[in-house]
Design a protein around this motif. Structure first.
Motif, PDB file in Angstrom:
ATOM      1  N   LEU A  17       0.812  -1.242   0.032  1.00  0.00           N
ATOM      2  CA  LEU A  17       0.226   0.284   0.318  1.00  0.00           C
ATOM      3  C   LEU A  17       1.056   1.245   0.048  1.00  0.00           C
ATOM      4  CD1 LEU A  17      -2.969   0.637   0.371  1.00  0.00           C
ATOM      5  CD2 LEU A  17      -2.564   1.365   2.612  1.00  0.00           C
ATOM      6  N   HIS A  63       2.690  -8.041   1.582  1.00  0.00           N
ATOM      7  CA  HIS A  63       1.627  -7.545   2.126  1.00  0.00           C
ATOM      8  C   HIS A  63       0.488  -6.687   1.744  1.00  0.00           C
ATOM      9  CE1 HIS A  63      -1.040  -7.337   5.651  1.00  0.00           C
ATOM     10  NE2 HIS A  63      -1.877  -6.129   5.538  1.00  0.00           N
ATOM     11  N   VAL A 110      -4.194  -0.189  13.529  1.00  0.00           N
ATOM     12  CA  VAL A 110      -4.398   1.450  13.188  1.00  0.00           C
ATOM     13  C   VAL A 110      -6.199   0.560  12.943  1.00  0.00           C
ATOM     14  CG1 VAL A 110      -2.237   2.018  12.467  1.00  0.00           C
ATOM     15  CG2 VAL A 110      -3.291   0.781  11.026  1.00  0.00           C
ATOM     16  N   GLY A 143      -2.319   3.719   5.199  1.00  0.00           N
ATOM     17  CA  GLY A 143      -0.738   3.651   5.247  1.00  0.00           C
ATOM     18  C   GLY A 143      -0.938   5.409   5.949  1.00  0.00           C
ATOM     19  N   GLY A 177       1.282   1.474  11.578  1.00  0.00           N
ATOM     20  CA  GLY A 177       2.036   1.977  12.839  1.00  0.00           C
ATOM     21  C   GLY A 177       2.885   1.579  13.171  1.00  0.00           C
TER      22      GLY A 177
HETATM   23  C1  DX5 Z   1      -3.958  -0.113   6.985  1.00  0.00           C
HETATM   24  C2  DX5 Z   1      -2.645  -1.393   6.418  1.00  0.00           C
HETATM   25  C3  DX5 Z   1      -1.905  -2.054   6.811  1.00  0.00           C
HETATM   26  C4  DX5 Z   1      -0.653  -0.938   6.214  1.00  0.00           C
HETATM   27  C5  DX5 Z   1       0.000  -0.640   7.186  1.00  0.00           C
HETATM   28  O1  DX5 Z   1      -5.180  -0.192   7.116  1.00  0.00           O
HETATM   29  O2  DX5 Z   1      -4.123  -2.437   6.875  1.00  0.00           O
HETATM   30  O3  DX5 Z   1      -1.711  -3.036   6.359  1.00  0.00           O
HETATM   31  O4  DX5 Z   1      -0.337  -0.923   4.902  1.00  0.00           O
HETATM   32  O5  DX5 Z   1       1.067   1.093   6.380  1.00  0.00           O
HETATM   33  P1  DX5 Z   1       1.460   2.066   7.625  1.00  0.00           P
HETATM   34  O6  DX5 Z   1       2.981   0.464   8.485  1.00  0.00           O
HETATM   35  O7  DX5 Z   1       2.151   3.050   7.107  1.00  0.00           O
HETATM   36  O8  DX5 Z   1       1.065   1.601   9.072  1.00  0.00           O
END
Ligand code: DX5
Ligand code: ZN
Length: 222
Positions: A11, A34, A140, A145, A178
């Protein structure tokens, strides 16, 4: 010391150079890739479908770990499995028949997993825990992201580890959202063994390989 798996989340990658990003992640020591599927209903964002999973599958030999943030995921399980997914992870909020959905995933010879939103209790797993290959603890709220890690999920990681130990089930505990050099040691200390990382890998100034190495160094010995 157990080996911690790292799954870069595409992402955060440059979408115009996706193949390159996946190849860099693999060459840099990633253990899985992922892929975040978002439907604009369950989460307020739109991303990838089976054709992107197929494209990723073609450029890597790593397991493709597909996180389904979508309503009624059972309609697309076969399509994602055929596209080359190695793990399919669903959110219980989208699965009124969670047990059946997990059975369908296993019947496709794909690893099955459940993702827990920050406000969703680990108790949701109680009666399906022996069917799981992966638990995904969201640190999160899903959809984007680059959000800040929510430390209140740390006790949930411990509780999930306890639950798996009780039923003697071998499954990855992954944490998503995060995760970076500062938060990774905390989630590993709580019992996670698979780190999903977007921004801290693909947006790192030091580059993908150095970022993966820095995370590994940060969690060694935790
Ligand atoms: C958020 C996604 C995550 C995202 C994490 O809904 O499930 O996989 O890509 O991104 P970071 O590491 O930037 O928080
Ligand atoms: Zn994800």
């Amino acid at each position: 010391m157990k080996k911690i798996q790292i799954a870069p989340s595409i992402l955060a990658a440059d979408m115009a150079a996706l193949g390159d990003a996946v190849e860099k992640a693999e060459a840099g020591g990633a253990d899985m890739i992922h892929v975040d599927v978002m439907d604009g209903h369950f989460v307020p964002n739109l991303t990838f479908g089976p054709i992107i999973i197929e494209a990723v599958r073609e450029v890597t030999s790593l397991p493709v770990y597909v996180h389904l943030m979508m309503e009624a995921p059972e309609r697309y399980l076969t399509a994602f499995a055929d596209a080359g997914a190695d793990y399919l992870i669903v959110h219980p909020e989208t699965c009124p028949h969670l047990h059946r959905t997990l059975q369908q995933i296993s019947d496709l010879d794909v690893g099955a997993g459940v993702a827990l939103n920050p406000a969703t209790s680990e108790e949701t797993l109680r009666y399906v825990v022996s069917m799981l290959d992966v638990v995904l603890v969201m640190s999160v709220n899903p959809g984007f992201g680059g959000q800040a890690f929510l430390p209140e999920v740390l006790p949930k990681i411990r509780a999930v580890r306890q639950m798996l130990v009780e039923v003697e089930r071998e499954a990855f505990i992954s944490v998503d959202g995060g995760v970076d050099v500062k938060t990774a040691p905390k989630v590993v200390a709580a019992g996670a063994d698979l780190l999903v990382i977007g921004s801290a890998i693909f947006k790192a100034e030091m580059g993908v390989a150095a970022a993966i190495a820095a995370i590994r160094e940060a969690v060694e010995g935790s």
